[in-house]
Design a protein around this motif. Sequence first.
Motif, PDB file in Angstrom:
ATOM      1  N   SER A 162       0.865  -1.182   0.000  1.00 34.20           N
ATOM      2  CA  SER A 162       0.000   0.000   0.000  1.00 34.20           C
ATOM      3  C   SER A 162       0.904   1.236   0.000  1.00 34.20           C
ATOM      4  O   SER A 162       1.790   1.347   0.851  1.00 34.20           O
ATOM      5  N   THR A 163       0.659   2.156  -0.921  1.00 32.53           N
ATOM      6  CA  THR A 163       1.489   3.373  -0.949  1.00 32.53           C
ATOM      7  C   THR A 163       1.236   4.203   0.307  1.00 32.53           C
ATOM      8  O   THR A 163       2.145   4.861   0.807  1.00 32.53           O
ATOM      9  N   ASN A 164      -0.004   4.157   0.834  1.00 35.04           N
ATOM     10  CA  ASN A 164      -0.269   4.901   2.070  1.00 35.04           C
ATOM     11  C   ASN A 164       0.523   4.320   3.237  1.00 35.04           C
ATOM     12  O   ASN A 164       1.153   5.061   4.004  1.00 35.04           O
ATOM     13  N   TRP A 206      -8.803  -1.706  -1.781  1.00 37.45           N
ATOM     14  CA  TRP A 206      -8.810  -0.989  -3.052  1.00 37.45           C
ATOM     15  C   TRP A 206      -8.087  -1.861  -4.068  1.00 37.45           C
ATOM     16  O   TRP A 206      -6.900  -2.136  -3.925  1.00 37.45           O
ATOM     17  N   GLY A 254      -4.054  -2.541  -1.524  1.00 34.10           N
ATOM     18  CA  GLY A 254      -4.518  -1.164  -1.364  1.00 34.10           C
ATOM     19  C   GLY A 254      -5.631  -1.068  -0.339  1.00 34.10           C
ATOM     20  O   GLY A 254      -6.499  -1.931  -0.263  1.00 34.10           O
ATOM     21  N   ARG A 255      -5.562  -0.020   0.442  1.00 33.67           N
ATOM     22  CA  ARG A 255      -6.568   0.192   1.490  1.00 33.67           C
ATOM     23  C   ARG A 255      -7.530   1.295   1.067  1.00 33.67           C
ATOM     24  O   ARG A 255      -7.106   2.325   0.552  1.00 33.67           O
ATOM     25  N   GLY A 256      -8.822   1.067   1.293  1.00 30.20           N
ATOM     26  CA  GLY A 256      -9.830   2.082   1.017  1.00 30.20           C
ATOM     27  C   GLY A 256     -10.382   2.661   2.301  1.00 30.20           C
ATOM     28  O   GLY A 256      -9.934   2.302   3.401  1.00 30.20           O
ATOM     29  N   ARG A 257     -11.339   3.534   2.190  1.00 29.21           N
ATOM     30  CA  ARG A 257     -11.963   4.115   3.378  1.00 29.21           C
ATOM     31  C   ARG A 257     -12.767   3.050   4.103  1.00 29.21           C
ATOM     32  O   ARG A 257     -13.216   2.080   3.514  1.00 29.21           O
ATOM     33  N   VAL A 316      -4.261   8.323  -3.342  1.00 30.37           N
ATOM     34  CA  VAL A 316      -5.190   8.439  -4.466  1.00 30.37           C
ATOM     35  C   VAL A 316      -5.122   7.165  -5.298  1.00 30.37           C
ATOM     36  O   VAL A 316      -4.043   6.710  -5.677  1.00 30.37           O
ATOM     37  N   GLY A 317      -6.279   6.598  -5.571  1.00 27.09           N
ATOM     38  CA  GLY A 317      -6.372   5.471  -6.493  1.00 27.09           C
ATOM     39  C   GLY A 317      -7.302   5.873  -7.615  1.00 27.09           C
ATOM     40  O   GLY A 317      -8.428   6.320  -7.369  1.00 27.09           O
ATOM     41  N   PHE A 345      -1.038   6.184  -5.814  1.00 24.53           N
ATOM     42  CA  PHE A 345       0.054   6.974  -5.253  1.00 24.53           C
ATOM     43  C   PHE A 345      -0.394   7.698  -3.987  1.00 24.53           C
ATOM     44  O   PHE A 345      -1.593   7.842  -3.732  1.00 24.53           O
ATOM     45  N   LYS A 379     -17.825   4.812 -10.120  1.00 26.01           N
ATOM     46  CA  LYS A 379     -16.673   5.370  -9.399  1.00 26.01           C
ATOM     47  C   LYS A 379     -15.429   5.364 -10.291  1.00 26.01           C
ATOM     48  O   LYS A 379     -15.085   4.359 -10.903  1.00 26.01           O
ATOM     49  N   GLN A 430       0.115  -2.058  -6.805  1.00 23.71           N
ATOM     50  CA  GLN A 430      -0.192  -2.058  -5.368  1.00 23.71           C
ATOM     51  C   GLN A 430      -1.055  -3.285  -5.086  1.00 23.71           C
ATOM     52  O   GLN A 430      -2.146  -3.426  -5.630  1.00 23.71           O
ATOM     53  N   GLY A 447     -10.796   7.113  -5.848  1.00 27.08           N
ATOM     54  CA  GLY A 447     -11.055   7.230  -4.417  1.00 27.08           C
ATOM     55  C   GLY A 447      -9.849   7.833  -3.719  1.00 27.08           C
ATOM     56  O   GLY A 447      -8.719   7.757  -4.230  1.00 27.08           O
ATOM     57  N   VAL A 448     -10.096   8.417  -2.565  1.00 29.62           N
ATOM     58  CA  VAL A 448      -9.037   9.099  -1.807  1.00 29.62           C
ATOM     59  C   VAL A 448      -9.074   8.607  -0.366  1.00 29.62           C
ATOM     60  O   VAL A 448     -10.150   8.513   0.231  1.00 29.62           O
TER      61      VAL A 448
HETATM   62  C1  BTN Z   1     -11.768   4.721  -1.163  1.00 29.74           C
HETATM   63  O1  BTN Z   1     -12.473   5.139  -2.088  1.00 29.74           O
HETATM   64  O2  BTN Z   1     -12.196   3.897  -0.346  1.00 29.74           O
HETATM   65  C2  BTN Z   1     -10.357   5.228  -1.054  1.00 29.74           C
HETATM   66  C3  BTN Z   1      -9.410   4.449  -1.904  1.00 29.74           C
HETATM   67  C4  BTN Z   1      -7.994   4.951  -1.819  1.00 29.74           C
HETATM   68  C5  BTN Z   1      -7.028   4.049  -2.542  1.00 29.74           C
HETATM   69  C6  BTN Z   1      -5.650   4.646  -2.604  1.00 29.74           C
HETATM   70  S1  BTN Z   1      -4.632   3.807  -3.770  1.00 29.74           S
HETATM   71  C7  BTN Z   1      -3.214   4.637  -3.175  1.00 29.74           C
HETATM   72  C8  BTN Z   1      -3.359   4.753  -1.677  1.00 29.74           C
HETATM   73  N1  BTN Z   1      -2.798   3.599  -1.018  1.00 29.74           N
HETATM   74  C9  BTN Z   1      -3.724   2.869  -0.412  1.00 29.74           C
HETATM   75  O3  BTN Z   1      -3.521   1.808   0.216  1.00 29.74           O
HETATM   76  N2  BTN Z   1      -4.930   3.436  -0.568  1.00 29.74           N
HETATM   77  C10 BTN Z   1      -4.858   4.663  -1.319  1.00 29.74           C
END
Ligand code: BTN
Length: 327
Positions: A92-94, A127, A119-122, A209-210, A137, A187, A116, A190-191
């Motif tokens: 995950s970039t975050n 993600w 990836g983690r979302g809200r 940001v994805g 990124f 969609k 990635q 996502g952020v």
């Molecule tokens: C959402 O809509 O739930 C938010 C999604 C955000 C995804 C981005 S991808 C880059 C960054 N790294 C992650 O693990 N998540 C965010």
Amino acid sequence: MSALSPRHLRVLRALSVDCFTSGETLAQRLGCTRATVHNAVRDGMRAGLPVQVVRGRGYRIARPVTWLDAPSLQDALAARGMIGEFHAHLDSTNSHLLARAQAGAPHRTLVCAEWQSDGRGRRGRVWLAGLGTALTFSLLWRSRHAVAGLAGLSLAVGVSLRRALAAQGVRNVMVKWPNDLVVGEAKLAGVLIELSGDMLGPSSAVIGVGINVCAGADLAQRLGRSVTDVSTHLGSVADRGALLLALAEALDDGLAEFEAHGFAAFRAEWESAHAYQGRAVQVCGADARCVAGRAVGVDDYGALMLDTGAEIRRFHAGELSLQGGLD
Ligand code: BTN
């Protein structure tokens, strides 16, 4: 999930979309073994790259991919004082940038992964992004404001990304509270913002940001919900490098504007771009309790204002959907 090494990514970048190339030719061209080519293709396919393998002919990518050129992107970012860090693969970039931020990474560091895998979302969601189909990124923004002073930041980020997409020719993108980018009901991006800091400031934000760049239809099928991608709305395969640069620059400019003036400076633009402005919606909290009403706007802190018929209620968090809608 297996890793995608820089060495294997180099092999995948050498695959053609137009014609088949044999493993032997690729190995010779790249100065590696045929086993390395084979393993790279295996890893690429696991990461979602559609590689066609035909006995006696070799390998070919089934869909055009624009790879990121890290050195030129780093130079372009450096020209405006930003630091670019490019990786073949990150979970995950975050997560990566949060750790780097704790270890003292500089303000305006941007971390990008070609792929990635986690990836983690809200709200604890995942993600998903296949290799070469998205941009994933994160940007580190160190603010002089306290965390409480960053209310509305995620909405300002949505506006900034939308500006960049419009400048690139993708004009029908709307924001959806709090910080999705959508086209119609589908969609696009996502952020995920993760904040840390003291009550009195300063603070830091990792802004992830994805954005789906191509193959949105495949992703929609996999997720079972409406998803779209930039290339569909451009009418041609988007150049991921050019798009990344445009998004990073617009984000950097937008964050400077937010730092100086807060969300109030974005509010009118955000409301004019809200996909659900004036519509009958519901807001659901983490406890799944929902409140119905009409989305009448946002306040200077990015809180959604809902006219329930009896009163105007403000929401600082929650999940927004159309009444009777799918989303
Ligand atoms: C959402 O809509 O739930 C938010 C999604 C955000 C995804 C981005 S991808 C880059 C960054 N790294 C992650 O693990 N998540 C965010």
